[in-house]
Design a protein around this motif. Sequence first.
Motif, PDB file in Angstrom:
ATOM      1  N   ASN A 127       0.855  -1.181   0.000  1.00 18.89           N
ATOM      2  CA  ASN A 127       0.000   0.000   0.000  1.00 18.89           C
ATOM      3  C   ASN A 127       0.894   1.235   0.000  1.00 18.89           C
ATOM      4  O   ASN A 127       1.052   1.933   1.011  1.00 18.89           O
ATOM      5  N   GLY A 128       1.503   1.460  -1.141  1.00 11.73           N
ATOM      6  CA  GLY A 128       2.498   2.502  -1.285  1.00 11.73           C
ATOM      7  C   GLY A 128       3.857   2.016  -0.812  1.00 11.73           C
ATOM      8  O   GLY A 128       3.987   1.017  -0.102  1.00 11.73           O
ATOM      9  N   VAL A 129       4.907   2.729  -1.224  1.00 10.90           N
ATOM     10  CA  VAL A 129       6.252   2.400  -0.773  1.00 10.90           C
ATOM     11  C   VAL A 129       6.367   2.568   0.740  1.00 10.90           C
ATOM     12  O   VAL A 129       7.117   1.846   1.405  1.00 10.90           O
ATOM     13  N   SER A 130       5.601   3.485   1.305  1.00 14.48           N
ATOM     14  CA  SER A 130       5.675   3.742   2.747  1.00 14.48           C
ATOM     15  C   SER A 130       5.428   2.479   3.558  1.00 14.48           C
ATOM     16  O   SER A 130       6.148   2.194   4.524  1.00 14.48           O
ATOM     17  N   GLU A 131       4.416   1.705   3.195  1.00 12.23           N
ATOM     18  CA  GLU A 131       4.130   0.476   3.935  1.00 12.23           C
ATOM     19  C   GLU A 131       5.280  -0.514   3.812  1.00 12.23           C
ATOM     20  O   GLU A 131       5.659  -1.182   4.781  1.00 12.23           O
ATOM     21  N   LEU A 132       5.875  -0.598   2.630  1.00 12.70           N
ATOM     22  CA  LEU A 132       6.968  -1.544   2.412  1.00 12.70           C
ATOM     23  C   LEU A 132       8.208  -1.155   3.214  1.00 12.70           C
ATOM     24  O   LEU A 132       8.910  -2.013   3.750  1.00 12.70           O
ATOM     25  N   ILE A 133       8.483   0.147   3.300  1.00 14.74           N
ATOM     26  CA  ILE A 133       9.596   0.612   4.141  1.00 14.74           C
ATOM     27  C   ILE A 133       9.352   0.208   5.591  1.00 14.74           C
ATOM     28  O   ILE A 133      10.255  -0.292   6.279  1.00 14.74           O
ATOM     29  N   THR A 134       8.141   0.412   6.063  1.00 12.96           N
ATOM     30  CA  THR A 134       7.797   0.051   7.438  1.00 12.96           C
ATOM     31  C   THR A 134       8.006  -1.434   7.686  1.00 12.96           C
ATOM     32  O   THR A 134       8.602  -1.849   8.692  1.00 12.96           O
ATOM     33  N   MET A 135       7.533  -2.282   6.773  1.00 14.15           N
ATOM     34  CA  MET A 135       7.677  -3.724   6.920  1.00 14.15           C
ATOM     35  C   MET A 135       9.140  -4.139   6.959  1.00 14.15           C
ATOM     36  O   MET A 135       9.552  -4.961   7.796  1.00 14.15           O
ATOM     37  N   VAL A 136       9.934  -3.574   6.065  1.00 17.72           N
ATOM     38  CA  VAL A 136      11.347  -3.952   5.990  1.00 17.72           C
ATOM     39  C   VAL A 136      12.079  -3.565   7.265  1.00 17.72           C
ATOM     40  O   VAL A 136      12.868  -4.348   7.817  1.00 17.72           O
ATOM     41  N   MET A 137      11.843  -2.364   7.767  1.00 16.16           N
ATOM     42  CA  MET A 137      12.528  -1.939   8.980  1.00 16.16           C
ATOM     43  C   MET A 137      12.107  -2.781  10.182  1.00 16.16           C
ATOM     44  O   MET A 137      12.932  -3.130  11.033  1.00 16.16           O
ATOM     45  N   GLN A 138      10.842  -3.127  10.264  1.00 13.58           N
ATOM     46  CA  GLN A 138      10.382  -3.976  11.360  1.00 13.58           C
ATOM     47  C   GLN A 138      10.999  -5.365  11.275  1.00 13.58           C
ATOM     48  O   GLN A 138      11.325  -5.982  12.298  1.00 13.58           O
ATOM     49  N   ALA A 139      11.171  -5.872  10.071  1.00 14.96           N
ATOM     50  CA  ALA A 139      11.748  -7.207   9.898  1.00 14.96           C
ATOM     51  C   ALA A 139      13.253  -7.221  10.120  1.00 14.96           C
ATOM     52  O   ALA A 139      13.819  -8.252  10.493  1.00 14.96           O
ATOM     53  N   LEU A 140      13.912  -6.090   9.924  1.00 13.28           N
ATOM     54  CA  LEU A 140      15.374  -6.024   9.908  1.00 13.28           C
ATOM     55  C   LEU A 140      16.008  -5.691  11.250  1.00 13.28           C
ATOM     56  O   LEU A 140      17.047  -6.266  11.611  1.00 13.28           O
ATOM     57  N   LEU A 141      15.403  -4.754  12.000  1.00 13.53           N
ATOM     58  CA  LEU A 141      16.141  -4.081  13.064  1.00 13.53           C
ATOM     59  C   LEU A 141      15.834  -4.616  14.459  1.00 13.53           C
ATOM     60  O   LEU A 141      14.680  -4.861  14.820  1.00 13.53           O
ATOM     61  N   ASP A 142      16.902  -4.760  15.236  1.00 14.21           N
ATOM     62  CA  ASP A 142      16.810  -4.956  16.674  1.00 14.21           C
ATOM     63  C   ASP A 142      17.145  -3.634  17.362  1.00 14.21           C
ATOM     64  O   ASP A 142      17.698  -2.722  16.739  1.00 14.21           O
ATOM     65  N   GLU A 143      16.845  -3.563  18.644  1.00 11.75           N
ATOM     66  CA  GLU A 143      17.094  -2.349  19.398  1.00 11.75           C
ATOM     67  C   GLU A 143      18.566  -1.934  19.278  1.00 11.75           C
ATOM     68  O   GLU A 143      19.471  -2.717  19.562  1.00 11.75           O
ATOM     69  N   GLY A 144      18.787  -0.696  18.824  1.00  8.82           N
ATOM     70  CA  GLY A 144      20.142  -0.164  18.737  1.00  8.82           C
ATOM     71  C   GLY A 144      20.847  -0.410  17.424  1.00  8.82           C
ATOM     72  O   GLY A 144      21.937   0.134  17.201  1.00  8.82           O
ATOM     73  N   ASP A 145      20.287  -1.221  16.533  1.00 10.40           N
ATOM     74  CA  ASP A 145      20.885  -1.384  15.208  1.00 10.40           C
ATOM     75  C   ASP A 145      20.876  -0.043  14.488  1.00 10.40           C
ATOM     76  O   ASP A 145      19.913   0.734  14.593  1.00 10.40           O
TER      77      ASP A 145
END
Length: 429
Positions: A127-145
């Motif tokens: 649903n737009g690139v914005s949603e995909l950015i959100t998904m990728v960051m949630q899948a990628l990052l741990d606290e402090g990365d």
Amino acid sequence: MSPAQTDSRPFEYRTWWLTLVGMSVRPLDQSSKLKNVLYEIRGKAVVEAARMEAEGKKVLWLNTGNPAEFDFEAPYQIVGDMIASIPHAHGYSDSRGILPARRAVVTRYETTPGFPRFDVDDVFLGNGVSELITMVMQALLDEGDEVLIPSPDYPLWTAMTSLAGGTPVHYRCDEPSGWQPDLEMLESLITPRTKALVIINPNNPTGAVYSEGTVRALARIAADHGLLLLSDEVYDRILYDGAQHTPTATVAPDQLVLTFNGLSKSYRVCGYRSGWLVVTGPQAHAQGFLEGIHLLASTRLCPNVPAQHAVQAALAGVQTIDGLVAPGGRLYEQMRVAWEGLNAIPGVSCQRASGALYLFPHLDPEVHEIHDDQKLVYDLLTSEQILLVPGRGFNWPNPDHLRLVTLPEARVMHEAVERLGNFLASYRQ
């Protein structure tokens, strides 16, 4: 109806009444995760602009790249396919998106010289690139990365990094060099916690298009330090004066690259919220991360299904953007008029845009002593009914830049820049 049930009474009265009858009122503040989230594109000045319009004042909205607001029409082929799909687009689709749309994305890049091969299973619609950015960051990052993001940036990248628990680290782009990234500074910022490098090319907010050499250098730095490449290329077909866009994946076929793109800008259908993510390069070392994207794609069930039917029509149809960005075309002439007008204002300088829909002028602090660019934007709005975005809204460190959208027709663009110049001539903070 009791006072506790009606919304017509003042908040203070309702709080008093609830306390009187013995009900505790628990304050609700925003989540602490939002403390580093910045999105001035739709910030407080927007609220004031809406209030002004409600009072009958006409505001020129130069804050958001929304072509529909400036009488750009969606290509009829896209609209036709959307309408035809409605009777059978009311159910969920595959969580990654419908197959014909994902196949159209594959075909689009098969015609891009040097783009690595990939399959429909490597495509996620969103649903737009914005949603995909959100998904990728949630899948990628741990606290402090840590994630390396350009400054100035499109602020959603910084916001979603923070919301996912990561730490945005901004590498500076050099204005005198046409806003190309400062590679030496970028490499100096890498630490053991750095996980990814974001590239926004063509760039929002500066309009820069990175040279092939710059893109290769960015990919080399990522390879040397084992960083994931996240390449935002949503403006890749909005190019001026012969500028050539180099997709990051073409210079990094042996690296894991996530390419983000969509229909919003090149096809003038922002409201359809139709974007895609393409995964290229080796994946064996990133199976957990990619499974995370699959998981998040499933939790949202699927992208908006009618909008998915726009993808095939858009990518297979006539590329109407080409005429708009050529000399004499509407987008080209609006950018040119705005750029010339800005550079004619005393104490203002602006790099010419090579792509995208924006300009990012610099206010010379020796001429315009601005301490608070948010206040400048607010004062311009209330004085001239023109809404811009402060430069610090794009994670630029100093209050000496503004961003304006170049979507109004040339006559309106010329008048707006002239009014900005007249305003700045007597403005003091």
